[in-house]
Design a protein around this motif. Structure first.
Motif, PDB file in Angstrom:
ATOM      1  N   ALA A  25      85.925 -25.233  58.960  1.00 50.54           N
ATOM      2  CA  ALA A  25      86.929 -25.459  57.917  1.00 50.54           C
ATOM      3  C   ALA A  25      86.478 -26.540  56.942  1.00 50.54           C
ATOM      4  CB  ALA A  25      88.264 -25.837  58.555  1.00 50.54           C
ATOM      5  N   ASP A  26      85.937 -27.620  57.468  1.00 51.03           N
ATOM      6  CA  ASP A  26      85.507 -28.716  56.600  1.00 51.03           C
ATOM      7  C   ASP A  26      84.300 -28.324  55.758  1.00 51.03           C
ATOM      8  OD1 ASP A  26      87.536 -30.133  57.783  1.00 51.03           O
ATOM      9  OD2 ASP A  26      86.231 -31.328  59.085  1.00 51.03           O
ATOM     10  N   ALA A  27      83.391 -27.509  56.323  1.00 50.44           N
ATOM     11  CA  ALA A  27      82.193 -27.114  55.590  1.00 50.44           C
ATOM     12  C   ALA A  27      82.523 -26.268  54.370  1.00 50.44           C
ATOM     13  CB  ALA A  27      81.245 -26.354  56.521  1.00 50.44           C
ATOM     14  N   PHE A  28      83.589 -25.465  54.460  1.00 49.58           N
ATOM     15  CA  PHE A  28      83.928 -24.561  53.366  1.00 49.58           C
ATOM     16  C   PHE A  28      85.229 -24.923  52.655  1.00 49.58           C
ATOM     17  CE2 PHE A  28      81.127 -22.171  56.179  1.00 49.58           C
ATOM     18  CZ  PHE A  28      80.175 -21.733  55.274  1.00 49.58           C
ATOM     19  N   CYS A  29      85.774 -26.108  52.989  1.00 50.02           N
ATOM     20  CA  CYS A  29      87.009 -26.605  52.346  1.00 50.02           C
ATOM     21  C   CYS A  29      88.173 -25.646  52.565  1.00 50.02           C
ATOM     22  CB  CYS A  29      86.783 -26.844  50.856  1.00 50.02           C
ATOM     23  SG  CYS A  29      85.514 -28.071  50.497  1.00 50.02           S
ATOM     24  N   TRP A  30      88.301 -25.158  53.794  1.00 49.75           N
ATOM     25  CA  TRP A  30      89.422 -24.309  54.177  1.00 49.75           C
ATOM     26  C   TRP A  30      90.363 -25.114  55.075  1.00 49.75           C
ATOM     27  CZ3 TRP A  30      85.683 -19.919  56.093  1.00 49.75           C
ATOM     28  CH2 TRP A  30      85.122 -19.281  54.978  1.00 49.75           C
ATOM     29  N   PRO A  31      91.628 -24.723  55.192  1.00 53.45           N
ATOM     30  CA  PRO A  31      92.545 -25.416  56.097  1.00 53.45           C
ATOM     31  C   PRO A  31      92.076 -25.294  57.547  1.00 53.45           C
ATOM     32  CG  PRO A  31      93.749 -23.980  54.595  1.00 53.45           C
ATOM     33  CD  PRO A  31      92.300 -23.643  54.442  1.00 53.45           C
ATOM     34  N   ARG A  32      92.380 -26.293  58.330  1.00 54.66           N
ATOM     35  CA  ARG A  32      91.999 -26.240  59.743  1.00 54.66           C
ATOM     36  C   ARG A  32      92.891 -25.279  60.519  1.00 54.66           C
ATOM     37  NH1 ARG A  32      90.073 -32.203  61.919  1.00 54.66           N
ATOM     38  NH2 ARG A  32      88.244 -32.389  60.531  1.00 54.66           N
ATOM     39  N   MET A  33      92.309 -24.623  61.485  1.00 56.63           N
ATOM     40  CA  MET A  33      92.982 -23.629  62.315  1.00 56.63           C
ATOM     41  C   MET A  33      93.112 -24.173  63.736  1.00 56.63           C
ATOM     42  SD  MET A  33      91.480 -19.848  63.332  1.00 56.63           S
ATOM     43  CE  MET A  33      90.167 -20.546  64.372  1.00 56.63           C
ATOM     44  N   THR A  34      94.269 -23.985  64.346  1.00 61.90           N
ATOM     45  CA  THR A  34      94.505 -24.492  65.699  1.00 61.90           C
ATOM     46  C   THR A  34      94.085 -23.469  66.750  1.00 61.90           C
ATOM     47  OG1 THR A  34      96.370 -25.843  64.952  1.00 61.90           O
ATOM     48  CG2 THR A  34      96.248 -25.339  67.312  1.00 61.90           C
ATOM     49  N   ILE A  35      93.277 -23.909  67.693  1.00 60.96           N
ATOM     50  CA  ILE A  35      92.926 -23.096  68.857  1.00 60.96           C
ATOM     51  C   ILE A  35      94.004 -23.321  69.926  1.00 60.96           C
ATOM     52  CG2 ILE A  35      91.213 -22.664  70.657  1.00 60.96           C
ATOM     53  CD1 ILE A  35      90.197 -21.937  67.898  1.00 60.96           C
ATOM     54  N   PRO A  36      94.590 -22.259  70.483  1.00 53.27           N
ATOM     55  CA  PRO A  36      95.644 -22.450  71.488  1.00 53.27           C
ATOM     56  C   PRO A  36      95.167 -23.299  72.668  1.00 53.27           C
ATOM     57  CG  PRO A  36      95.540 -20.154  70.808  1.00 53.27           C
ATOM     58  CD  PRO A  36      94.341 -20.829  70.212  1.00 53.27           C
ATOM     59  N   THR A  37      96.096 -24.056  73.215  1.00 55.21           N
ATOM     60  CA  THR A  37      95.781 -24.899  74.364  1.00 55.21           C
ATOM     61  C   THR A  37      95.889 -24.100  75.659  1.00 55.21           C
ATOM     62  OG1 THR A  37      98.094 -25.620  74.470  1.00 55.21           O
ATOM     63  CG2 THR A  37      96.562 -26.995  73.213  1.00 55.21           C
ATOM     64  N   PRO A  38      95.116 -24.472  76.672  1.00 54.00           N
ATOM     65  CA  PRO A  38      95.220 -23.804  77.979  1.00 54.00           C
ATOM     66  C   PRO A  38      96.593 -24.061  78.599  1.00 54.00           C
ATOM     67  CG  PRO A  38      93.146 -24.990  77.763  1.00 54.00           C
ATOM     68  CD  PRO A  38      94.024 -25.432  76.630  1.00 54.00           C
ATOM     69  N   PRO A  39      96.943 -23.268  79.611  1.00 56.91           N
ATOM     70  CA  PRO A  39      96.106 -22.229  80.241  1.00 56.91           C
ATOM     71  C   PRO A  39      96.128 -20.912  79.469  1.00 56.91           C
ATOM     72  CG  PRO A  39      98.211 -22.369  81.374  1.00 56.91           C
ATOM     73  CD  PRO A  39      98.226 -23.469  80.343  1.00 56.91           C
ATOM     74  N   TYR A  40      95.010 -20.197  79.580  1.00 54.37           N
ATOM     75  CA  TYR A  40      94.919 -18.845  79.056  1.00 54.37           C
ATOM     76  C   TYR A  40      95.099 -17.862  80.207  1.00 54.37           C
ATOM     77  CZ  TYR A  40      92.909 -20.511  74.620  1.00 54.37           C
ATOM     78  OH  TYR A  40      92.695 -21.130  73.419  1.00 54.37           O
ATOM     79  N   LYS A  41      95.788 -16.775  79.924  1.00 55.07           N
ATOM     80  CA  LYS A  41      95.919 -15.695  80.905  1.00 55.07           C
ATOM     81  C   LYS A  41      94.778 -14.699  80.690  1.00 55.07           C
ATOM     82  CE  LYS A  41     100.962 -16.131  81.017  1.00 55.07           C
ATOM     83  NZ  LYS A  41     102.261 -15.423  80.787  1.00 55.07           N
ATOM     84  N   LEU A  42      94.484 -13.911  81.718  1.00 56.21           N
ATOM     85  CA  LEU A  42      93.324 -13.031  81.681  1.00 56.21           C
ATOM     86  C   LEU A  42      93.704 -11.581  81.958  1.00 56.21           C
ATOM     87  CD1 LEU A  42      90.222 -12.506  81.643  1.00 56.21           C
ATOM     88  CD2 LEU A  42      90.223 -13.066  84.094  1.00 56.21           C
ATOM     89  N   ILE A  43      93.217 -10.698  81.113  1.00 56.62           N
ATOM     90  CA  ILE A  43      93.209  -9.256  81.372  1.00 56.62           C
ATOM     91  C   ILE A  43      91.741  -8.849  81.436  1.00 56.62           C
ATOM     92  CG2 ILE A  43      93.819  -6.968  80.520  1.00 56.62           C
ATOM     93  CD1 ILE A  43      96.127  -8.300  78.980  1.00 56.62           C
ATOM     94  N   GLU A  44      91.319  -8.303  82.556  1.00 49.62           N
ATOM     95  CA  GLU A  44      89.899  -8.018  82.732  1.00 49.62           C
ATOM     96  C   GLU A  44      89.662  -6.525  82.912  1.00 49.62           C
ATOM     97  OE1 GLU A  44      86.019  -9.731  85.189  1.00 49.62           O
ATOM     98  OE2 GLU A  44      88.059 -10.320  85.781  1.00 49.62           O
ATOM     99  N   GLY A  45      88.748  -6.001  82.090  1.00 44.14           N
ATOM    100  CA  GLY A  45      88.339  -4.610  82.221  1.00 44.14           C
ATOM    101  C   GLY A  45      87.011  -4.493  82.928  1.00 44.14           C
ATOM    102  N   ARG A  46      86.408  -3.311  82.837  1.00 43.06           N
ATOM    103  CA  ARG A  46      85.111  -3.059  83.471  1.00 43.06           C
ATOM    104  C   ARG A  46      84.122  -2.630  82.401  1.00 43.06           C
ATOM    105  NH1 ARG A  46      85.058   1.238  87.539  1.00 43.06           N
ATOM    106  NH2 ARG A  46      86.626   2.268  86.231  1.00 43.06           N
ATOM    107  N   ARG A  47      82.992  -3.285  82.372  1.00 37.83           N
ATOM    108  CA  ARG A  47      81.964  -2.985  81.377  1.00 37.83           C
ATOM    109  C   ARG A  47      80.887  -2.106  81.991  1.00 37.83           C
ATOM    110  NH1 ARG A  47      80.027  -4.111  76.484  1.00 37.83           N
ATOM    111  NH2 ARG A  47      77.906  -4.848  76.133  1.00 37.83           N
ATOM    112  N   ASN A  48      80.591  -0.995  81.326  1.00 40.26           N
ATOM    113  CA  ASN A  48      79.562  -0.053  81.772  1.00 40.26           C
ATOM    114  C   ASN A  48      79.714   0.314  83.255  1.00 40.26           C
ATOM    115  OD1 ASN A  48      78.359  -0.046  79.243  1.00 40.26           O
ATOM    116  ND2 ASN A  48      76.915  -1.662  79.753  1.00 40.26           N
TER     117      ASN A  48
END
Length: 312
Positions: free
Chosen positions: A245-268
């Motif tokens: 954000a600072d490099a391109f003069c854009w507003p700052r964006m908030t990253i959500p705080t933990p805990p994060y919930k998980l949905i897990e799939g299967r790869r290949n």
């Protein structure tokens, strides 16, 4: 919005937060784990836009840049809400044959195949062009180098100049990309990357991974900023988003705080080639539909990587 697990994705998120005040709902990590904020329900993920990702569900909107078609005549309804430059141009994963809608400057090397026209930049570059985002005159070498860092686009420009020049000049002619294109294959550009951009990212807590290719002048690898679990690196992600954000003069964006919930799939879960898919399912479209594929990419002619069992 749901973001992927690298620098390009976070840059896309900061840009779209700047343009439309979108918020982060979660992250799709390693193409099979959906980490989402504890403050939302899984149903909200269906209504989000998935950035720097290609989701093959008809009800989910996604913006990505992987190859998704096995042939130019393919019509995968599960991608009716997908925005993707390879889809628009008709670039396919077929090992031989096929015609792109406009072969452009790279055609002397493509021998009638479309794969050499694969989109070679980051999703952020496509979005900058799509939304006509004016970065102003890119005078600072730091900003110039940072602009070309996602998905090692500057190295692609050195290694595959015809294809990169074709896309930048003829398909997504964003003014700042066009203006800086001639400088990415110089030693001074790489010195800025090594001495200013890489240290800035290291200071926010990301280390360099092993890139598949290196730069021509100083032998530098890419810097993807990938992460396995936002629960463990939320503060680093926030610092990275602030740096962008600072490099391109854009507003700052908030990253959500933990805990994060998980949905897990299967790869290949089963190793398929496109040839196997044609033999067993008839078409790629049938495979995606019958196996309820959540996401997939065709990384090179004849291969496919895919994910199933993501319950959203």
């Amino acid at each position: 919005m749901v973001l992927g697990d690298d620098l390009d994705s976070v840059m896309c998120g900061v840009l779209m937060h700047h343009l439309f005040a979108w918020d982060v709902a979660g992250f799709y990590v390693d193409y099979h784990k959906v980490w989402y904020s504890h403050q939302i329900s899984p149903r909200c993920l269906r209504n989000a836009v998935w950035l720097d990702l290609d989701v093959s569900r008809a009800e989910i909107r996604s913006i990505g840049h992987h190859i998704l078609l096995e042939s130019a005549t393919g019509n995968i309804l599960e991608h009716r809400e997908s925005v993707n430059p390879n889809l628009f141009r008709g670039v396919t994963g077929r090992a031989g044959g096929g015609r792109a809608r406009d072969h452009g400057e790279a055609c002397s090397l493509c021998d009638g195949r479309t794969f050499p026209h694969k989109y070679p930049l980051g999703t952020i570059h496509f979005l900058l062009w799509l939304h006509n985002v004016d970065l102003g005159p890119v005078c600072d070498p730091f900003q110039e180098a940072f602009l070309w860092l996602p998905d090692s686009s500057w190295i692609n420009g050195q290694r595959y100049p015809r294809n990169v020049h074709d896309w930048v000049r003829n398909w997504i002619p964003h003014p700042q990309l066009v203006a800086t294109l001639s400088r990415i294959d110089t030693e001074s550009f790489e010195e800025t990357m090594r001495d200013r951009v890489f240290p800035a990212i290291e200071r926010v807590g990301f280390t360099r991974g092993r890139g598949q290719v290196t730069s021509r002048h100083l032998g530098l690898g890419g810097y993807q900023c990938q992460f396995p679990d936002p629960n463990q690196c939320r503060d680093n992600l926030q610092a990275l988003a602030d740096l962008i954000a600072d490099a391109f003069c854009w507003p700052r964006m908030t990253i959500p705080t933990p805990p994060y919930k998980l949905i897990e799939g299967r790869r290949n879960p089963t190793q398929y080639t496109l040839t196997n898919i044609r033999r067993m399912f008839g078409t790629l479209e049938n495979f995606v539909r019958q196996e309820r594929v959540f996401s997939y990419v065709i990384p090179n002619g004849g291969r496919i990587n895919y994910t199933v069992d993501v319950d959203i």
